[in-house]
Write a protein that holds these residues in place. Structure first.
Motif, PDB file in Angstrom:
ATOM      1  N   PHE A   1       0.853  -1.185   0.000  1.00 25.72           N
ATOM      2  CA  PHE A   1       0.000   0.000   0.000  1.00 25.72           C
ATOM      3  C   PHE A   1       0.897   1.246   0.000  1.00 25.72           C
ATOM      4  CE2 PHE A   1      -3.869   1.811   2.548  1.00 25.72           C
ATOM      5  CZ  PHE A   1      -4.452   2.272   1.379  1.00 25.72           C
ATOM      6  N   MET A   2       0.650   2.186  -0.890  1.00 26.91           N
ATOM      7  CA  MET A   2       1.407   3.436  -0.929  1.00 26.91           C
ATOM      8  C   MET A   2       0.513   4.597  -0.495  1.00 26.91           C
ATOM      9  SD  MET A   2       4.176   5.292  -1.719  1.00 26.91           S
ATOM     10  CE  MET A   2       5.218   4.322  -2.814  1.00 26.91           C
ATOM     11  N   GLN A   3       0.895   5.295   0.579  1.00 26.87           N
ATOM     12  CA  GLN A   3       0.209   6.548   0.894  1.00 26.87           C
ATOM     13  C   GLN A   3       0.767   7.614  -0.028  1.00 26.87           C
ATOM     14  OE1 GLN A   3       0.138   8.084   4.942  1.00 26.87           O
ATOM     15  NE2 GLN A   3      -0.882   9.955   4.273  1.00 26.87           N
ATOM     16  N   ALA A   4      -0.023   7.997  -1.014  1.00 25.55           N
ATOM     17  CA  ALA A   4       0.475   8.818  -2.118  1.00 25.55           C
ATOM     18  C   ALA A   4       0.300  10.309  -1.866  1.00 25.55           C
ATOM     19  CB  ALA A   4      -0.224   8.410  -3.416  1.00 25.55           C
ATOM     20  N   PHE A   5       0.584  10.759  -0.669  1.00 25.25           N
ATOM     21  CA  PHE A   5       0.572  12.191  -0.361  1.00 25.25           C
ATOM     22  C   PHE A   5       1.212  12.405   1.002  1.00 25.25           C
ATOM     23  CE2 PHE A   5      -3.256  10.501   1.544  1.00 25.25           C
ATOM     24  CZ  PHE A   5      -3.448  11.218   2.701  1.00 25.25           C
ATOM     25  N   TYR A   6       1.511  13.643   1.296  1.00 25.94           N
ATOM     26  CA  TYR A   6       1.992  14.063   2.605  1.00 25.94           C
ATOM     27  C   TYR A   6       1.269  15.372   2.930  1.00 25.94           C
ATOM     28  CZ  TYR A   6       4.953  16.995  -0.385  1.00 25.94           C
ATOM     29  OH  TYR A   6       5.396  17.880  -1.341  1.00 25.94           O
ATOM     30  N   TRP A   7       1.448  15.895   4.127  1.00 26.56           N
ATOM     31  CA  TRP A   7       0.713  17.095   4.526  1.00 26.56           C
ATOM     32  C   TRP A   7       1.193  18.318   3.735  1.00 26.56           C
ATOM     33  CZ3 TRP A   7      -3.678  16.761   6.915  1.00 26.56           C
ATOM     34  CH2 TRP A   7      -4.294  17.930   7.379  1.00 26.56           C
ATOM     35  N   ASP A   8       0.226  19.087   3.238  1.00 28.27           N
ATOM     36  CA  ASP A   8       0.489  20.302   2.459  1.00 28.27           C
ATOM     37  C   ASP A   8       1.315  20.000   1.207  1.00 28.27           C
ATOM     38  OD1 ASP A   8      -0.968  21.853   4.187  1.00 28.27           O
ATOM     39  OD2 ASP A   8       0.751  22.581   5.313  1.00 28.27           O
ATOM     40  N   VAL A   9       0.831  19.047   0.419  1.00 26.93           N
ATOM     41  CA  VAL A   9       1.524  18.676  -0.815  1.00 26.93           C
ATOM     42  C   VAL A   9       1.614  19.866  -1.765  1.00 26.93           C
ATOM     43  CG1 VAL A   9       0.872  16.254  -0.698  1.00 26.93           C
ATOM     44  CG2 VAL A   9      -0.629  17.867  -1.889  1.00 26.93           C
TER      45      VAL A   9
ATOM     46  N   THR B   1       1.644  11.605  11.536  1.00 27.76           N
ATOM     47  CA  THR B   1       2.816  11.374  12.388  1.00 27.76           C
ATOM     48  C   THR B   1       3.990  12.236  11.959  1.00 27.76           C
ATOM     49  OG1 THR B   1       3.668   9.520  11.055  1.00 27.76           O
ATOM     50  CG2 THR B   1       2.079   8.997  12.779  1.00 27.76           C
ATOM     51  N   GLU B   2       4.132  12.448  10.653  1.00 25.28           N
ATOM     52  CA  GLU B   2       5.298  13.182  10.169  1.00 25.28           C
ATOM     53  C   GLU B   2       5.222  14.675  10.433  1.00 25.28           C
ATOM     54  OE1 GLU B   2       8.285  11.518   8.797  1.00 25.28           O
ATOM     55  OE2 GLU B   2       7.052  10.320  10.143  1.00 25.28           O
ATOM     56  N   LYS B   3       4.031  15.207  10.715  1.00 26.03           N
ATOM     57  CA  LYS B   3       3.950  16.632  11.045  1.00 26.03           C
ATOM     58  C   LYS B   3       3.748  16.866  12.545  1.00 26.03           C
ATOM     59  CE  LYS B   3      -1.041  17.122  10.009  1.00 26.03           C
ATOM     60  NZ  LYS B   3      -1.543  17.500  11.349  1.00 26.03           N
TER      61      LYS B   3
ATOM     62  N   ASP C   1       7.250  11.403  20.485  1.00 32.37           N
ATOM     63  CA  ASP C   1       6.685  10.118  20.879  1.00 32.37           C
ATOM     64  C   ASP C   1       5.617   9.637  19.907  1.00 32.37           C
ATOM     65  OD1 ASP C   1       8.321  10.143  23.051  1.00 32.37           O
ATOM     66  OD2 ASP C   1       6.770  10.649  24.513  1.00 32.37           O
ATOM     67  N   ASN C   2       5.268  10.464  18.938  1.00 28.09           N
ATOM     68  CA  ASN C   2       4.246  10.099  17.959  1.00 28.09           C
ATOM     69  C   ASN C   2       4.811   9.898  16.571  1.00 28.09           C
ATOM     70  OD1 ASN C   2       2.085  10.080  19.758  1.00 28.09           O
ATOM     71  ND2 ASN C   2       1.702  12.259  19.518  1.00 28.09           N
ATOM     72  N   ARG C   3       6.115   9.736  16.466  1.00 25.44           N
ATOM     73  CA  ARG C   3       6.702   9.464  15.159  1.00 25.44           C
ATOM     74  C   ARG C   3       8.009   8.699  15.340  1.00 25.44           C
ATOM     75  NH1 ARG C   3       7.822  15.033  15.859  1.00 25.44           N
ATOM     76  NH2 ARG C   3      10.052  15.488  15.888  1.00 25.44           N
ATOM     77  N   ILE C   4       8.360   7.942  14.322  1.00 23.21           N
ATOM     78  CA  ILE C   4       9.614   7.190  14.320  1.00 23.21           C
ATOM     79  C   ILE C   4      10.664   8.056  13.653  1.00 23.21           C
ATOM     80  CG2 ILE C   4      10.762   5.134  13.431  1.00 23.21           C
ATOM     81  CD1 ILE C   4       8.005   3.735  13.551  1.00 23.21           C
ATOM     82  N   SER C   5      11.793   8.227  14.300  1.00 26.49           N
ATOM     83  CA  SER C   5      12.823   9.110  13.776  1.00 26.49           C
ATOM     84  C   SER C   5      13.359   8.588  12.453  1.00 26.49           C
ATOM     85  CB  SER C   5      13.970   9.245  14.785  1.00 26.49           C
ATOM     86  OG  SER C   5      14.601   7.990  14.976  1.00 26.49           O
ATOM     87  N   TYR C   6      13.833   9.505  11.604  1.00 24.10           N
ATOM     88  CA  TYR C   6      14.336   9.088  10.295  1.00 24.10           C
ATOM     89  C   TYR C   6      15.519   8.143  10.410  1.00 24.10           C
ATOM     90  CZ  TYR C   6      11.408  11.396   6.896  1.00 24.10           C
ATOM     91  OH  TYR C   6      10.356  11.717   6.097  1.00 24.10           O
TER      92      TYR C   6
ATOM     93  N   VAL D   1       3.675   2.079   2.686  1.00 25.54           N
ATOM     94  CA  VAL D   1       4.866   2.902   2.513  1.00 25.54           C
ATOM     95  C   VAL D   1       4.429   4.346   2.351  1.00 25.54           C
ATOM     96  CG1 VAL D   1       6.838   3.401   1.026  1.00 25.54           C
ATOM     97  CG2 VAL D   1       6.209   1.025   1.498  1.00 25.54           C
ATOM     98  N   PHE D   2       5.041   5.235   3.107  1.00 22.69           N
ATOM     99  CA  PHE D   2       4.704   6.660   3.079  1.00 22.69           C
ATOM    100  C   PHE D   2       5.473   7.356   1.955  1.00 22.69           C
ATOM    101  CE2 PHE D   2       5.431  10.969   5.148  1.00 22.69           C
ATOM    102  CZ  PHE D   2       4.166  11.450   4.856  1.00 22.69           C
ATOM    103  N   TYR D   3       4.796   8.228   1.242  1.00 19.14           N
ATOM    104  CA  TYR D   3       5.344   8.872   0.044  1.00 19.14           C
ATOM    105  C   TYR D   3       6.734   9.468   0.269  1.00 19.14           C
ATOM    106  CZ  TYR D   3       5.657  11.971  -4.013  1.00 19.14           C
ATOM    107  OH  TYR D   3       6.088  12.606  -5.157  1.00 19.14           O
ATOM    108  N   LEU D   4       6.892  10.301   1.297  1.00 15.08           N
ATOM    109  CA  LEU D   4       8.184  10.947   1.522  1.00 15.08           C
ATOM    110  C   LEU D   4       9.270   9.941   1.876  1.00 15.08           C
ATOM    111  CD1 LEU D   4       7.268  14.221   3.469  1.00 15.08           C
ATOM    112  CD2 LEU D   4       7.870  13.974   1.056  1.00 15.08           C
ATOM    113  N   ASP D   5       8.897   8.896   2.605  1.00 17.16           N
ATOM    114  CA  ASP D   5       9.881   7.861   2.934  1.00 17.16           C
ATOM    115  C   ASP D   5      10.348   7.148   1.676  1.00 17.16           C
ATOM    116  OD1 ASP D   5       9.607   8.502   5.580  1.00 17.16           O
ATOM    117  OD2 ASP D   5       8.351   6.781   6.086  1.00 17.16           O
ATOM    118  N   TYR D   6       9.432   6.896   0.755  1.00 15.31           N
ATOM    119  CA  TYR D   6       9.816   6.218  -0.474  1.00 15.31           C
ATOM    120  C   TYR D   6      10.843   7.042  -1.242  1.00 15.31           C
ATOM    121  CZ  TYR D   6       9.588   3.627  -4.835  1.00 15.31           C
ATOM    122  OH  TYR D   6       9.924   2.896  -5.949  1.00 15.31           O
ATOM    123  N   HIS D   7      10.646   8.349  -1.291  1.00 18.54           N
ATOM    124  CA  HIS D   7      11.599   9.203  -2.001  1.00 18.54           C
ATOM    125  C   HIS D   7      12.931   9.306  -1.256  1.00 18.54           C
ATOM    126  CE1 HIS D   7       9.528  10.941  -5.530  1.00 18.54           C
ATOM    127  NE2 HIS D   7       8.461  10.520  -4.887  1.00 18.54           N
TER     128      HIS D   7
END
Length: 482
Positions: free
Chosen positions: A59-67, A341-343, A348-353, A372-378
């Motif tokens: 599954f690909m989450q094909a966006f992030y906040w404020d694309v 989570t990324e914003k 404690d609400n996100r996994i560090s890069y 898979v989260f869009y920004l992580d994939y890139h």
């Protein structure tokens, strides 16, 4: 896309190298005796395409906040779907397509006109497109996705509404922004709403659900609301389906009863997943049972965040039932990040890069349906493509946890038929680790299919071998080709 490239470069630099080994204790050594050591090559590895799973797919989450770019997101996603399909993605999740109260700045989570997906002028705004583009661009993206055998999942926000006109609500004895008609944020003229359709109303004094914003949270107990959301032949659900959507991601399901998700799915069908923002695995399981829908495995997400970042101790990953994927793997949609989570400024609400790929090595080798989260994939495209291929091929058979201690986690997938399965070795220490394990493979040479370790250990007649993992990294072992 300039900001995206900057993010990608930064996150890649944060990650250093990666690698990993059960019988007896592990050994700490900067340069352990790795037995027969060579640089793994494609000549050693099996052709994984022979093991491609019919039930695979990611599954690909094909966006992030404020694309960005505003108005061009559907076209941006369309330019990437072929690459994702080739990598092994079988579904993409798009943000809520309906026009929001903040117009072209809206990320879709302030729905105003459910039937405006980028074709109406609202409240004098000359820009008819949503932040993501026009209806035509949306339909074109969906068609291209289907041509690449990718299903498209719509984000369904059927709890809270925004952008209506102000009116007096006698049930609250106050003025509320609950009037939605052609002049007040509902230019399509479909599913006009007023205070009778929110909380409270003539039918209910108060609902049992945890409301997001009670004054403008739709009351699903009202038959009119049910009919317009999913019951009618021209409902919101049927409209989304007519656009080509194949399934649904239900936003903030704590604000309405799970039976309404079941009613939606019973009417229009398709894949679905609920956002039940709760770290308790039994709460998630109870919701899955009541709704008949899979759910995002927030319990798994929080266990990974806790073990990798907060506690820096992998022991809890071995607990028997602390994730939805352990209680009900077929209904667990796992993830390592999402747009919320990324914003979130709370660490404690996100996994560090720096720990993100370790988290992905977990969800892309275990059971459950990984996202898979869009920004992580890139940021980690090469590594994630490798992990996706492993998930879609070798990640089969029963899950058996071999080791779960402070620094190490080792898990074995039992394989199936000719598919040999795999062994995952995660190491969060600052030293290379090795561990002697009992595998399912007797008298076989092993190789790390991620190339994080250069070792090529050999199992004995009982299947025992020593495997390795680099500092702060992971390795995934299976047999070499004959």
């Amino acid at each position: 896309m300039k900001n995206l490239r900057n993010i990608s470069t930064k996150t890649i630099l944060l990650l250093g190298g990666m690698v990993f080994g059960l019988i007896g204790c592990s050994e700490d050594d900067e340069t352990p005796d790795q037995g027969e050591v060579i640089v793994p090559s494609q000549s050693l590895k099996m052709d994984l395409t022979q093991f491609k799973r019919e039930d695979g797919g990611v599954f690909m989450q094909a966006f992030y906040w404020d694309v960005e770019p505003i108005g061009g997101w559907y076209d941006q996603v369309a330019s990437e779907v072929e690459e994702w399909a080739n990598a092994g993605v079988n579904r993409i999740w798009l943000p809520s397509p309906s026009k929001g109260a903040s117009g072209s700045f809206s990320m879709g989570y302030d729905p105003m006109d459910y039937f405006d997906v980028g074709e109406f002028s609202q409240r004098g705004d000359e820009n008819v497109e949503t932040r993501f583009g026009s209806r035509q661009e949306l339909e074109s993206l969906i068609q291209k996705s289907h041509a690449n055998n990718i299903e498209v999942i719509a984000d369904v926000v059927m709890g809270h509404n925004s952008g209506g006109g102000l009116q007096y609500n006698p049930y609250r004895d106050a003025e509320v922004f609950s009037l939605f008609n052609e002049e007040n944020g509902n230019a399509s003229g479909k599913f006009n709403r007023n205070f009778e359709h929110f909380h409270p109303n003539a039918i209910v004094d108060a609902d049992e659900e945890a409301l997001f914003f009670a004054e403008t949270d739709l009351s699903h107990a009202v038959p009119y609301v049910q009919e317009w959301l999913w019951g009618r032949d021209d409902s919101v659900a049927e409209f989304y389906k007519s656009l080509g959507f194949d399934g649904w991601r239900f936003d903030y399901v704590k604000s309405f009863a799970p039976k309404w998700v079941k009613a939606w799915n019973d009417k229009v069908g398709g894949f679905s997943v609920g956002e039940n923002f709760d770290g308790n695995q039994q709460v998630l399981k109870d919701w899955v049972d009541a709704s008949g829908s899979p759910a995002f495995d927030f319990a798994c997400f929080y266990r990974l965040d806790e073990t990798l970042d907060r506690a820096q101790d992998l022991t809890a990953l071995g607990d028997a039932g602390n994730m939805l994927r352990k209680l009900d793997p077929s209904n667990a949609v796992t993830f390592a990040a999402n747009h919320d989570t990324e914003k979130d400024e709370n660490p404690d609400n996100r996994i560090s890069y720096g720990k993100k790929l370790l988290a992905y090595s977990y969800i892309l080798t275990h059971d459950g349906y990984p996202t898979v989260f869009y920004l992580d994939y890139h940021a980690f495209k090469g590594q994630l493509n490798t992990l996706i291929e492993i998930y879609n091929t070798l990640a089969v058979g029963d899950v058996e946890v071999l080791v779960a201690n402070k620094d190490e986690y080792i898990m074995k997938r039992g394989g199936s038929g000719d598919n040999p399965g795999l062994i995952l070795y995660m190491n969060i220490s600052q030293q290379t680790k090795q561990y002697t394990v009992k595998t399912n493979w007797a008298n076989k040479t092993l190789v790390d299919y991620t190339d994080n370790s250069r070792a090529t250990p050999t199992t004995n007649s009982e299947g025992t071998a020593t495997i390795y993992a680099p500092a702060g990294s992971y390795s995934i072992w299976s047999i070499t080709k004959e």
